[in-house]
Write an enzyme that holds these catalytic residues in place. Structure first.
Site, short mmCIF file in Angstrom:
data_model
loop_
_atom_site.label_atom_id
_atom_site.label_comp_id
_atom_site.label_asym_id
_atom_site.label_seq_id
_atom_site.Cartn_x
_atom_site.Cartn_y
_atom_site.Cartn_z
N GLU A 212 0.82 -1.21 0.00
CA GLU A 212 0.00 0.00 0.00
C GLU A 212 0.86 1.26 0.00
O GLU A 212 0.57 2.23 0.70
CB GLU A 212 -0.94 -0.01 1.21
CG GLU A 212 -1.89 -1.18 1.21
CD GLU A 212 -2.71 -1.31 2.47
OE1 GLU A 212 -3.84 -1.81 2.39
OE2 GLU A 212 -2.21 -0.92 3.55
N GLU B 218 -7.00 -7.10 -2.02
CA GLU B 218 -7.74 -7.03 -0.76
C GLU B 218 -9.20 -6.70 -1.08
O GLU B 218 -9.52 -5.56 -1.42
CB GLU B 218 -7.17 -5.97 0.19
CG GLU B 218 -5.79 -6.31 0.74
CD GLU B 218 -5.33 -5.32 1.81
OE1 GLU B 218 -6.14 -4.43 2.19
OE2 GLU B 218 -4.17 -5.42 2.25
#
Length: 618
Positions: A181, A265
């Site tokens: 991320e 995700e």
């Protein structure tokens, strides 16, 4: 002869199984598709973190995934879980990453590894070892020589566990993530140039390749954040993206105009904080989104398929404009399809129906969950005030309060003490509190201060000769956002009364609780709201999972047979029980030890047969 034949066939069977598991395979990306052994392959994965599940239960949870219809398990690797102190690495026992990977292979699952070095994951400090902050020339998550040297040490140790188990070496590992991320961090740290950000992230990728990672690499970010987070030579994947058109457009832009398309995700549940409502995601929404991904040929990973538990002091924290810290619960149930104790939820069964329709062969039966027991009332036979215990310890003395890091402890508590030689009356202000504290005068409770509600001061009336005690708890280092670089704990700036710094003669008692302290117990009257340690023994005729009911207690931590089960904060909720794995209990005598920070007279505890995770106390 019959005996010989039987053993011959057993040996032959074992040998054939081992041969099957050790056969080398191929996994790659070609013509916009994942290719497994020369055939197009869709990744249907579930995330589970091995440190959040007792190792004895790994196989059960992985079998649950297989029975749901998944073909892959994804796990983060937490750097601070394996480097227990500088240079001391542990990949054995509960921390045996290789055994986890091999167990997944035995069950029939492929494996995706997300090693960070930063992982977020609602985990203490996003996976970083706390002591990195002691090096003043080091700054995490950037092109910083001191930090990259530490990253290289970590990656070198980690890769030893992974390389032998890559698919091309006969293992089940098919992909490895580079950083995590990072696009979010680029957006949060605009004080750092994009060029420097990208230098750092590409160096992490180069370290992984240099140390032997040969399976495809990938990145994962929100689809609008690929500019900062993507890495050349790594497949970009989108976190949380539900719009198929946006997903494909974003990946095309940073992957040569083609797939494969993957959501690394997808959230069938969500994270939870103390003092906030337990978040739920409906089964209907999860089913609808899953069907949409499958229909459009999108690979995906459920984050989380099984959350497990933040045992000990492993939970991290967030923050927002209303809360200077939002500490995460001990439970990492996540409203996931497989619940915290490993039960199949309605969400699980609905998703299993989807995958069964896709499979020509019948899916494996859903494994039975571990037996559940209840423990009747346990009376604490031993109790003592922490203040009486602490007198046995030698304090660290300094003119100003020292941080946890200065005191060389990572987690737990520090008792800050000062005696006054003259009267002081007014507002006690502790703006540098990290994170929660109770304040005492001569052992009598005067109030609570904490970062959650931004309460940093209280009125105080000190007389000459009085003793001030401030018992400070580290509730988990921030794991997400720009403030991850500001993660010192304890009291990190001057304590003041009426704006004047209280300087000189501070005593500090570090209480790491890496194991429960061995103090002498004595029965005596204990003042209300005192911090106390309690201990009791209880006997079991049988073992099984159970849920310790903490509703009659206030705030603290629990040890069962020497294992730190985690934090409770029943005064605020929403979590009101602590999950006790049956494999950590014993037939016969067991020991429970509790550190209760705000004792109110209760000297007993019991367990129930179900978790309570959604009772918020206003």
């Amino acid at each position: 002869m019959k005996i010989f034949s039987r053993y011959f066939y057993i040996i032959l069977f074992i040998s054939s199984v081992n041969l099957m598991f050790s056969q080398k395979g191929k996994f790659g990306i070609r013509d916009g598709h994942f290719i497994l052994n020369e055939k197009p392959f869709s990744i249907y994965s579930g995330e589970m973190h091995y440190p959040r599940v007792p190792s004895q239960y790994w196989k059960h949870r992985l079998q649950m995934m297989k029975a749901m219809g998944l073909n892959t398990v994804t796990t983060y690797v937490f750097w601070n879980y394996h480097e227990e102190e500088p240079g001391k690495w542990n990949f054995s026992g509960e921390k045996d990453l290789r055994r986890f990977i091999k167990t997944a292979q035995e069950v029939g699952l492929y494996v995706i590894i997300r090693p960070g070095p930063y992982v977020c994951a609602e985990w203490e400090f996003g996976g970083y070892p706390w002591w990195l902050q002691k090096n003043k020339s080091l700054e995490i998550r950037r092109d910083n020589k001191a930090f990259l040297e530490e990253c290289e040490k970590y990656i070198r140790q980690l890769v030893k566990q992974i390389v032998p188990l890559q698919i091309n070496n006969g293992g089940p590992v098919i992909m490895v993530q580079a950083e995590n991320e990072f696009g979010s961090y680029v957006a949060q740290r605009k004080d750092i140039s994009l060029e420097e950000h990208r230098k750092y992230s590409h160096k992490i990728k180069e370290m992984l390749v240099k140390e032997g990672i040969s399976v495809p690499l990938f990145t994962s970010d929100g689809s609008s954040l690929f500019k900062g987070g993507s890495i050349e030579g790594a497949l970009p994947t989108a976190n949380g993206e539900s719009d198929i058109d946006v997903l494909k457009k974003s990946i095309n832009e940073y992957n040569g105009g083609k797939g494969p398309y993957m959501v690394a995700e997808y959230y069938p549940g969500w994270l939870d904080h103390w003092a906030e409502p337990f978040v739920k995601v409906t089964t209907e929404d999860v089913v609808k989104q899953t069907e949409l991904y499958i229909k459009n040929g999108v690979s995906f990973n459920y984050y989380m398929i099984h959350g497990g538990t933040n045992f000990g002091f492993t939970s991290g924290a967030n923050y927002n404009k209303d809360h200077d810290i939002q500490p995460d619960l001990t439970s990492y149930d996540y409203d996931a399809p497989i619940s915290e104790p490993g039960w199949a939820t309605p969400k699980y069964k609905a998703l299993r129906d989807i995958f069964q329709k896709m499979n020509k062969e019948r899916l494996p039966d859903i494994p039975q969950h571990v037996k559940v027991i209840t423990i009747p009332e346990i009376r604490f036979s031993k109790i003592n005030s922490l203040f009486d215990c602490i007198d046995q310890n030698k304090p660290v003395v300094n003119n100003a309060p020292l941080t946890f890091e200065d005191l060389d402890i990572g987690n737990g508590y520090v008792l800050y003490r000062r005696k006054f030689d003259k009267d002081q009356k007014g507002t006690l202000d502790i703006p540098g509190l990290r994170d929660y504290a109770n304040v005492y005068l001569n052992g009598i409770w005067k109030g609570e201060v904490n970062r959650v509600t931004k309460k940093y001061s209280l009125d105080i009336d000190i007389k000459a000769g009085d003793r001030l005690d401030i018992l400070v708890e580290n509730m988990g280092r921030i794991n997400y956002g720009a403030n991850i670089i500001n993660n010192l704990k304890g009291i990190i700036s001057p304590v003041k009364i009426n704006g004047v710094e209280i300087f000189g003669n501070w005593e500090m008692f570090p209480l790491s609780f890496d194991k429960f302290p061995n103090y002498a117990y004595q029965t005596k009257n204990i003042a209300d709201h005192s911090p106390v340690i309690q201990e009791a023994e209880f006997n079991l005729n049988e073992t099984g999972d159970t849920f310790l009911d903490m509703r009659k207690l206030g705030k603290g931590i629990v040890f069962i047979n020497g294992k730190n089960i985690g934090r409770y904060w029943s005064k605020v909720g929403p979590q009101q029980t602590l999950y006790i794995p049956g494999v950590w209990l014993k037939k016969g005598k067991n020991t429970i030890q509790i550190f209760e920070q705000i004792f109110e007279g209760n000297r007993s505890v019991n367990s129930i047969d179900h978790p309570i995770l959604d009772q918020l106390v206003k």
